[in-house]
Motif scaffolding. Structure first.
Motif, PDB file in Angstrom:
ATOM      1  N   GLN A  45       1.015  -1.080   0.117  1.00 43.25           N
ATOM      2  CA  GLN A  45      -0.164   0.080  -0.031  1.00 43.25           C
ATOM      3  C   GLN A  45       0.946   1.172  -0.032  1.00 43.25           C
ATOM      4  O   GLN A  45       1.484   1.461   1.128  1.00 43.25           O
ATOM      5  CB  GLN A  45      -0.829   0.016   1.149  1.00 43.25           C
ATOM      6  CG  GLN A  45      -1.912  -1.229   1.075  1.00 43.25           C
ATOM      7  CD  GLN A  45      -2.795  -1.438   0.062  1.00 43.25           C
ATOM      8  OE1 GLN A  45      -3.291  -0.095  -0.210  1.00 43.25           O
ATOM      9  NE2 GLN A  45      -2.986  -2.402  -0.459  1.00 43.25           N
ATOM     10  N   VAL A  46       0.793   1.931  -1.081  1.00 43.99           N
ATOM     11  CA  VAL A  46       1.726   3.331  -1.353  1.00 43.99           C
ATOM     12  C   VAL A  46       0.910   4.320  -1.619  1.00 43.99           C
ATOM     13  O   VAL A  46      -0.130   3.995  -2.252  1.00 43.99           O
ATOM     14  CB  VAL A  46       2.822   2.780  -2.291  1.00 43.99           C
ATOM     15  CG1 VAL A  46       4.041   1.941  -1.714  1.00 43.99           C
ATOM     16  CG2 VAL A  46       2.368   2.712  -3.703  1.00 43.99           C
ATOM     17  N   GLU A  47       1.458   5.590  -1.324  1.00 42.78           N
ATOM     18  CA  GLU A  47       0.765   6.905  -1.950  1.00 42.78           C
ATOM     19  C   GLU A  47       1.093   6.980  -3.471  1.00 42.78           C
ATOM     20  O   GLU A  47       1.871   6.313  -4.014  1.00 42.78           O
ATOM     21  CB  GLU A  47       1.197   8.109  -1.072  1.00 42.78           C
ATOM     22  CG  GLU A  47       1.038   8.203   0.060  1.00 42.78           C
ATOM     23  CD  GLU A  47      -0.604   8.414   0.484  1.00 42.78           C
ATOM     24  OE1 GLU A  47      -1.058   9.142  -0.242  1.00 42.78           O
ATOM     25  OE2 GLU A  47      -0.908   7.580   1.499  1.00 42.78           O
ATOM     26  N   PHE A 101      -1.694   4.693  -7.692  1.00 46.80           N
ATOM     27  CA  PHE A 101      -2.687   5.637  -8.451  1.00 46.80           C
ATOM     28  C   PHE A 101      -4.312   5.283  -8.366  1.00 46.80           C
ATOM     29  O   PHE A 101      -4.494   4.110  -8.387  1.00 46.80           O
ATOM     30  CB  PHE A 101      -2.112   6.052  -9.839  1.00 46.80           C
ATOM     31  CG  PHE A 101      -0.934   6.888  -9.726  1.00 46.80           C
ATOM     32  CD1 PHE A 101      -1.097   8.169  -9.814  1.00 46.80           C
ATOM     33  CD2 PHE A 101       0.018   6.169  -9.922  1.00 46.80           C
ATOM     34  CE1 PHE A 101       0.144   8.718  -9.604  1.00 46.80           C
ATOM     35  CE2 PHE A 101       1.231   6.914  -9.897  1.00 46.80           C
ATOM     36  CZ  PHE A 101       1.150   8.110  -9.894  1.00 46.80           C
ATOM     37  N   ARG A 102      -5.217   5.987  -8.320  1.00 44.91           N
ATOM     38  CA  ARG A 102      -6.723   5.837  -8.330  1.00 44.91           C
ATOM     39  C   ARG A 102      -7.394   6.656  -9.098  1.00 44.91           C
ATOM     40  O   ARG A 102      -6.845   7.814  -9.493  1.00 44.91           O
ATOM     41  CB  ARG A 102      -7.168   5.996  -6.846  1.00 44.91           C
ATOM     42  CG  ARG A 102      -6.570   5.054  -5.940  1.00 44.91           C
ATOM     43  CD  ARG A 102      -7.192   4.964  -4.481  1.00 44.91           C
ATOM     44  NE  ARG A 102      -8.609   4.606  -4.648  1.00 44.91           N
ATOM     45  CZ  ARG A 102      -9.142   3.517  -4.540  1.00 44.91           C
ATOM     46  NH1 ARG A 102      -8.346   2.354  -4.538  1.00 44.91           N
ATOM     47  NH2 ARG A 102     -10.309   3.410  -4.449  1.00 44.91           N
ATOM     48  N   HIS A 103      -8.625   6.524  -9.495  1.00 45.26           N
ATOM     49  CA  HIS A 103      -9.359   7.446 -10.269  1.00 45.26           C
ATOM     50  C   HIS A 103     -10.939   7.652  -9.855  1.00 45.26           C
ATOM     51  O   HIS A 103     -11.884   7.756 -10.665  1.00 45.26           O
ATOM     52  CB  HIS A 103      -9.209   7.138 -11.690  1.00 45.26           C
ATOM     53  CG  HIS A 103      -9.482   5.617 -11.945  1.00 45.26           C
ATOM     54  ND1 HIS A 103     -10.773   5.310 -11.848  1.00 45.26           N
ATOM     55  CD2 HIS A 103      -8.902   4.624 -12.345  1.00 45.26           C
ATOM     56  CE1 HIS A 103     -10.566   3.990 -12.171  1.00 45.26           C
ATOM     57  NE2 HIS A 103      -9.594   3.550 -12.506  1.00 45.26           N
ATOM     58  N   ASP A 104     -11.042   7.546  -8.406  1.00 43.01           N
ATOM     59  CA  ASP A 104     -12.405   7.888  -7.803  1.00 43.01           C
ATOM     60  C   ASP A 104     -13.039   9.155  -7.833  1.00 43.01           C
ATOM     61  O   ASP A 104     -14.081   9.219  -7.905  1.00 43.01           O
ATOM     62  CB  ASP A 104     -12.231   7.149  -6.366  1.00 43.01           C
ATOM     63  CG  ASP A 104     -12.040   5.684  -6.473  1.00 43.01           C
ATOM     64  OD1 ASP A 104     -12.415   4.797  -7.356  1.00 43.01           O
ATOM     65  OD2 ASP A 104     -11.330   5.222  -5.235  1.00 43.01           O
ATOM     66  N   THR A 105     -11.842   9.896  -7.487  1.00 43.04           N
ATOM     67  CA  THR A 105     -12.162  11.570  -7.740  1.00 43.04           C
ATOM     68  C   THR A 105     -11.746  12.036  -8.920  1.00 43.04           C
ATOM     69  O   THR A 105     -10.700  11.852  -9.590  1.00 43.04           O
ATOM     70  CB  THR A 105     -11.970  11.986  -6.239  1.00 43.04           C
ATOM     71  OG1 THR A 105     -10.399  12.159  -6.267  1.00 43.04           O
ATOM     72  CG2 THR A 105     -12.550  11.128  -5.084  1.00 43.04           C
ATOM     73  N   GLU A 108      -7.928  12.925  -8.079  1.00 42.75           N
ATOM     74  CA  GLU A 108      -7.162  11.492  -8.161  1.00 42.75           C
ATOM     75  C   GLU A 108      -6.782  11.233  -9.707  1.00 42.75           C
ATOM     76  O   GLU A 108      -5.951  10.440  -9.970  1.00 42.75           O
ATOM     77  CB  GLU A 108      -7.855  10.252  -7.446  1.00 42.75           C
ATOM     78  CG  GLU A 108      -7.718  10.213  -6.015  1.00 42.75           C
ATOM     79  CD  GLU A 108      -8.619   9.235  -5.301  1.00 42.75           C
ATOM     80  OE1 GLU A 108      -8.310   8.963  -3.985  1.00 42.75           O
ATOM     81  OE2 GLU A 108      -9.619   8.682  -5.951  1.00 42.75           O
ATOM     82  N   TRP A 109      -8.199  11.439 -10.345  1.00 45.08           N
ATOM     83  CA  TRP A 109      -8.068  11.098 -11.951  1.00 45.08           C
ATOM     84  C   TRP A 109      -7.093  11.739 -12.424  1.00 45.08           C
ATOM     85  O   TRP A 109      -6.024  11.348 -13.402  1.00 45.08           O
ATOM     86  CB  TRP A 109      -9.341  11.032 -12.535  1.00 45.08           C
ATOM     87  CG  TRP A 109      -9.429  11.186 -13.864  1.00 45.08           C
ATOM     88  CD1 TRP A 109      -9.395   9.966 -14.713  1.00 45.08           C
ATOM     89  CD2 TRP A 109      -9.457  12.064 -14.756  1.00 45.08           C
ATOM     90  NE1 TRP A 109      -8.973  10.395 -16.068  1.00 45.08           N
ATOM     91  CE2 TRP A 109      -9.207  11.594 -16.239  1.00 45.08           C
ATOM     92  CE3 TRP A 109      -9.501  13.429 -14.625  1.00 45.08           C
ATOM     93  CZ2 TRP A 109      -9.171  12.560 -17.152  1.00 45.08           C
ATOM     94  CZ3 TRP A 109      -9.461  14.344 -15.848  1.00 45.08           C
ATOM     95  CH2 TRP A 109      -9.271  13.711 -17.038  1.00 45.08           C
ATOM     96  N   GLU A 110      -7.096  12.820 -12.097  1.00 45.70           N
ATOM     97  CA  GLU A 110      -6.061  13.818 -12.936  1.00 45.70           C
ATOM     98  C   GLU A 110      -4.514  13.404 -12.792  1.00 45.70           C
ATOM     99  O   GLU A 110      -3.713  13.393 -13.630  1.00 45.70           O
ATOM    100  CB  GLU A 110      -6.308  15.520 -12.268  1.00 45.70           C
ATOM    101  CG  GLU A 110      -7.594  16.027 -13.176  1.00 45.70           C
ATOM    102  CD  GLU A 110      -7.816  17.324 -12.229  1.00 45.70           C
ATOM    103  OE1 GLU A 110      -7.371  17.689 -11.454  1.00 45.70           O
ATOM    104  OE2 GLU A 110      -8.733  18.172 -12.862  1.00 45.70           O
ATOM    105  N   GLN A 111      -4.323  12.961 -11.538  1.00 44.89           N
ATOM    106  CA  GLN A 111      -2.915  12.785 -10.941  1.00 44.89           C
ATOM    107  C   GLN A 111      -2.579  11.236 -11.705  1.00 44.89           C
ATOM    108  O   GLN A 111      -1.539  11.128 -12.376  1.00 44.89           O
ATOM    109  CB  GLN A 111      -3.094  12.298  -9.457  1.00 44.89           C
ATOM    110  CG  GLN A 111      -1.418  11.992  -9.081  1.00 44.89           C
ATOM    111  CD  GLN A 111      -1.497  11.929  -7.624  1.00 44.89           C
ATOM    112  OE1 GLN A 111      -2.544  11.684  -6.966  1.00 44.89           O
ATOM    113  NE2 GLN A 111      -0.405  12.256  -6.919  1.00 44.89           N
ATOM    114  N   MET A 112      -3.696  10.319 -11.789  1.00 37.52           N
ATOM    115  CA  MET A 112      -3.382   9.067 -12.714  1.00 37.52           C
ATOM    116  C   MET A 112      -3.263   9.447 -13.777  1.00 37.52           C
ATOM    117  O   MET A 112      -2.347   8.718 -14.710  1.00 37.52           O
ATOM    118  CB  MET A 112      -4.523   8.058 -12.298  1.00 37.52           C
ATOM    119  CG  MET A 112      -4.258   6.799 -12.804  1.00 37.52           C
ATOM    120  SD  MET A 112      -5.309   5.599 -12.001  1.00 37.52           S
ATOM    121  CE  MET A 112      -4.869   3.989 -12.962  1.00 37.52           C
TER     122      MET A 112
END
Length: 139
Positions: A45-47, A101-105, A108-112
């Protein structure tokens, strides 16, 4: 462009995940019992974007990526997209999930999306392809 799967170990057999397996895994782990293109199961589990810092050699493992090859093939047949390209982009998407990386918000999506773009731009540079992130236009 192609994706090569190589089983470099002998402890766990490498096999294709059928639609039924992807549907079952998606139902169990994401509570969404439908076939899907990719499922990622991080070992650490990492940031987002952080690399794991394993304490022992045996923990140098990002995790598992299940590619729903049958599902991806069906989608490509329906949309006319190139199967090898979509498979490559889907694998890169799964890798981003292993890296936290995630894309729930939308943030988060922009970062991914930015990380996927970075990975695919490097692949494009090396191969002459024109791959784009899986999550284009999600938000």
């Amino acid at each position: 462009m192609s994706v090569a799967l190589r089983n470099a170990q002998r402890a766990v057999p490498l096999r294709r995940a059928a639609n039924a397996l992807m549907q079952r895994l998606n139902g169990v782990y994401r509570h969404c019992p439908v076939p899907t293109d990719v499922l990622s199961f991080p070992f650490h589990q990492v940031e987002a974007g952080e690399l794991p810092r394993p304490s022992c050699r045996g923990d140098y493992n990002l995790g598992d990526i299940f590619l729903g090859v049958e599902y991806i093939h069906q989608q490509c047949h329906e949309t006319g997209e190139d199967f090898d390209d979509v498979l490559t982009v889907t694998a890169a998407h799964g890798l981003c999930h292993l890296l936290g990386f995630r894309h729930d918000t939308k943030p988060e999506w922009e970062q991914m999306y930015q990380k996927e773009t970075q990975i695919l731009e490097e692949l494009n540079r090396l191969t002459g392809s024109r791959l784009r992130p899986l999550t284009s236009g999600l938000f």
